[in-house]
Scaffold this active site. Structure first.
Site, short mmCIF file in Angstrom:
data_model
loop_
_atom_site.label_atom_id
_atom_site.label_comp_id
_atom_site.label_asym_id
_atom_site.label_seq_id
_atom_site.Cartn_x
_atom_site.Cartn_y
_atom_site.Cartn_z
N TYR A 9 0.86 -1.19 0.00
CA TYR A 9 0.00 0.00 0.00
C TYR A 9 0.89 1.23 0.00
CZ TYR A 9 -2.98 3.77 1.71
OH TYR A 9 -3.63 4.97 1.83
N GLU A 69 -3.33 7.66 -4.02
CA GLU A 69 -3.39 6.42 -3.25
C GLU A 69 -3.29 5.25 -4.21
OE1 GLU A 69 -5.94 4.96 0.51
OE2 GLU A 69 -7.12 5.13 -1.32
#
Length: 397
Positions: free
Chosen positions: A118, A206
């Site tokens: 991530y 993101e």
């Protein structure tokens, strides 16, 4: 301004970030054609069909599917396009899917195992510095990782005067447990990602997941990108990416007439001038036992035309049971605002079916109160904050 995944990936690729390649399709036939083209260009045998909506958690809602042949591409694209996709980040009604991204399969077998990470880039408002947030635990359940195992979330703050330094990118790659070719690839990926974030005037990048492939390539498999609205005047190409179908229609209409409006879930409409006063007014409403239905800043002018436009926008929300107008008359005189409210009310006739409280403070505030009180309209005037709060509480019953 939020972007679709495929748009975010276009921006990433323009700054040298490796991405999972894909082609947008608006119907099942286009999806099959896109799959054939991808196979020719990349050699991929399987294809991932991804719903394109402004919401995360698409996989959990059934908006991301793997197709192993062209027949499945057609069937899956046909079932996803037109569906109301409900995810943990949408309302109960979900969001209608107008298009899908047909993407290459990047989870192919090779010399090593694939790994998902991530990574996001955003502003840390507490320190005034940009921040790279990353974790070894990439994938659909990153929220659960943050809640239950926060020690697996790392951050790297970037000095705005120096920018991201190479040693910081190497530290990120090291903390992710990479070595060899994958380590070098991740360093390059992080440097390019941060450059894309800064030079595109974004407020959020993101990437979940960032994938290490079986042959040690590092790429963005997903991309959630938000562009700073205040920078769109110098990012014309990005401004054209705006998909109004994904935005609140009342907010879109308000923006077209020059009003700063944010839709909320309450029952008291707000009309103010100035963001700080708007926040204080929302607190005032809550103290009076109500809930703000919106944030609406009319700016430095509050003539009859602008007040009428604001009334019409607020009243589009069926949950509004009362409207509180809270204006500070500094640049604009209170008596002119009061006259604008009266004129707008008369112009709208029976369109206004809810009580209105008007608090005007500043230049000619007493004269403004007289105009409201002598108008003969169902408008309640107030001068002090507490007085306005009491009247809100009174009309809500």
């Amino acid at each position: 301004m939020n972007l679709h995944e495929y748009q975010g990936k276009e921006i990433l690729a323009s700054f040298g970030v490796r991405i999972q390649r894909g082609i947008v399709a608006h119907n099942a036939k286009e999806a099959v054609d896109a799959a054939k083209q991808l196979t020719q260009e990349t050699g991929t045998g399987w294809h991932v069909i991804k719903a394109q909506v402004h919401a995360g958690g698409r996989g959990k809602g059934g908006g991301v599917k793997l197709a192993k042949n062209l027949k499945e591409v057609e069937e899956l694209a046909g079932s996803i396009i037109g569906m109301n996709l409900v995810t943990p980040q949408t309302s109960a009604e979900g969001k209608k899917v107008h298009q899908v991204l047909v993407a290459e399969d990047v989870y192919y077998p090779g010399d090593s195992e694939t790994s998902e990470f991530y990574m996001s880039v955003l502003l840390n408002r507490g320190t005034g510095k940009n921040m790279i947030m990353y974790s070894t635990e990439g994938g659909m359940d990153i929220e659960e990782v943050a809640e239950k195992t926060p020690h697996l979330i790392f951050t790297e703050e970037v000095d705005p005067g120096l920018g991201l330094l190479p040693f910081q990118a190497r530290r990120i790659a090291f903390n992710l447990g990479l070595s060899g070719t994958a380590f070098k690839e991740m360093v390059k990926f992080v440097m390019s990602l941060y450059k894309a974030y800064v030079e595109s005037d974004s407020s959020l990048f993101e990437i979940n997941p960032v994938l290490k492939t079986s042959d040690d390539k590092i790429m963005a498999v997903d991309a959630k990108v938000s562009i700073d609205d205040n920078a769109l005047y110098r990012r014309k190409a990005y401004a054209e990416m705006r998909d109004l179908r994904e935005e609140n229609p009342i907010e879109v209409e308000a923006r077209e007439v020059g009003l700063n409006y944010v839709d909320l879930d309450g029952n008291v409409g707000c009309m103010v001038n100035g963001a700080g006063l708007a926040m204080a007014t929302m607190d005032l409403i809550k103290m009076a036992g109500g809930e703000p239905a919106n944030f609406l800043d009319v700016g430095g002018t509050a003539d009859a035309k602008r007040v009428e436009e604001a009334f019409r926008i607020i009243l589009k929300d069926p949950n509004v049971k009362a409207i509180l107008i809270n204006i500070f008359g500094g640049i604009v005189r209170c008596d002119r605002v009061a006259q604008g409210v009266v004129d707008a009310y008369k112009n709208m006739g029976d369109a206004i079916q809810v009580p209105i409280i008007v608090r005007l403070q500043g230049t000619n505030a007493e004269l403004a109160k007289e105009i409201i009180d002598n108008s003969g309209l169902a408008v309640h005037s107030a001068v002090q904050f507490k007085e306005a709060a009491d009247k809100v509480e009174e009309v809500l019953g």
